[in-house]
Design an enzyme around this catalytic site. Structure first.
Site, PDB file in Angstrom:
ATOM      1  N   LYS A 151      -1.563  -6.501  -7.747  1.00  0.00           N
ATOM      2  CA  LYS A 151      -2.657  -8.037  -7.377  1.00  0.00           C
ATOM      3  C   LYS A 151      -3.459  -8.688  -7.754  1.00  0.00           C
ATOM      4  CE  LYS A 151      -3.434  -8.497  -3.139  1.00  0.00           C
ATOM      5  NZ  LYS A 151      -4.501  -8.991  -2.599  1.00  0.00           N
ATOM      6  N   HIS A 203       0.467  -1.287  -0.307  1.00  0.00           N
ATOM      7  CA  HIS A 203       0.051   0.257  -0.065  1.00  0.00           C
ATOM      8  C   HIS A 203       1.024   1.202   0.184  1.00  0.00           C
ATOM      9  CE1 HIS A 203      -3.115  -2.620   1.902  1.00  0.00           C
ATOM     10  NE2 HIS A 203      -3.553  -2.285   0.775  1.00  0.00           N
ATOM     11  N   SER A 220      -2.821  -8.053   2.630  1.00  0.00           N
ATOM     12  CA  SER A 220      -3.304  -7.813   4.300  1.00  0.00           C
ATOM     13  C   SER A 220      -4.052  -8.997   4.463  1.00  0.00           C
ATOM     14  CB  SER A 220      -4.483  -6.736   4.553  1.00  0.00           C
ATOM     15  OG  SER A 220      -4.672  -5.686   3.810  1.00  0.00           O
TER      16      SER A 220
END
Length: 290
Positions: free
Chosen positions: A161, A48, A198
């Site tokens: 991704k 991020h 995450s």
């Protein structure tokens, strides 16, 4: 592997309401500032921050949102278990020079009078993720269109991704004629090749090692693509992946824009996409094969 950098001297403002964010951005827009936007679901990591860095390099103002969108989860358990780390997220956004960190509630994002836009995604939401997560991309369109409506960015930055998601968002922007440029950024990986996600926070150290077979499979397929047809490359990749301990959900070689399966002939940008389970954690990844 791309490196993140910190923007010095940035005074980060944390905002929770749509009205406050709109007021702040409107004044900057009148000054001719270009706005870059990074939408996230939180549990932020270096991937991020790479998007934040890219936005900071290309735009005058960087906005990031942290919002776990309930409408894109078709599995209530997955929504419940999705990692939430708001305090750590805020610190990272401060460190890497986000100008505005937007932490809205569900009520702020989805007011009662808001009308969900209708977007014809064609076959993009019926394959791969769409097949195994019905309704997922309707939720993606819903939240991203709403965030674009709020932020009105000049550019929005997304990680590759989520390859299929990027294709869906580009289609949405085209269908709704939204004045925003979608910037797709390469997947950031650990030194051993695991795609940063995450969801990795839910993996044990042992599982992170087991999950390396994902990138190993993709890398072998990229080499095989120089010799074999798409169908043979796919067959060899599946055989290799199944030698590991992860459970495969899908493995496809697709056209980079239509996401249609490739079998006999290669085209530029052919992409292998994978989804699998490492224990109870669902992971996705992809690689361009040629």
């Amino acid at each position: 592997m791309p490196a993140c950098f910190e923007r010095k001297g940035i005074n980060v403002e944390i905002i929770n309401t749509v009205e406050e964010l709109k007021q702040a951005l409107n004044s900057l827009r009148k000054e001719g500032k270009h706005i870059g936007f990074v939408p996230t679901m939180g549990a932020l990591h270096q991937g991020h921050m790479d998007l934040i860095s890219r936005a900071g390099a290309e735009c005058d103002v960087v906005v990031a949102s942290v919002f776990v969108n309930p409408t894109q989860f078709n599995n209530p358990s997955d929504l419940k278990l999705y990692p939430r780390t708001p305090e750590a997220d805020a610190e990272l956004l401060k460190k890497f020079g986000c100008d505005f960190a937007f932490f809205p509630s569900v009520e702020e994002i989805y007011p009662e009078n808001w009308i969900v836009p209708r977007v014809d995604l064609g076959s993009l939401d019926r394959v791969m993720e769409g097949q195994f997560r019905p309704g997922h991309f309707n939720g993606v369109v819903q939240v991203v269109s709403r965030l674009f409506e709020i932020v009105e960015p000049h550019k929005a930055f997304f990680g590759l991704k989520d390859f299929q998601q990027v294709a869906v968002i580009k289609r949405m922007v085209s269908e709704l004629k939204m004045p925003v440029q979608i910037v797709a950024c390469e997947t950031l990986r650990t030194e051993k090749g695991l795609a940063m996600s995450s969801r990795n926070k839910r993996l044990s150290d042992e599982q992170k090692e087991e999950a390396l077979i994902i990138y190993q499979t993709l890398s072998r397929a990229k080499r095989d693509a120089q010799t074999y047809s798409p169908s043979e490359t796919l067959k060899r990749a599946k055989a290799f992946f199944e030698s590991g301990s992860l459970k495969l959900e899908y493995l496809n070689i697709v056209h980079p824009e239509t996401l249609e399966d490739l079998e006999d002939d290669w085209i530029p940008g052919a992409t292998m996409c994978i989804a699998c389970f490492c224990g109870e954690v669902r992971l996705i990844d992809n690689i361009t094969l040629n």
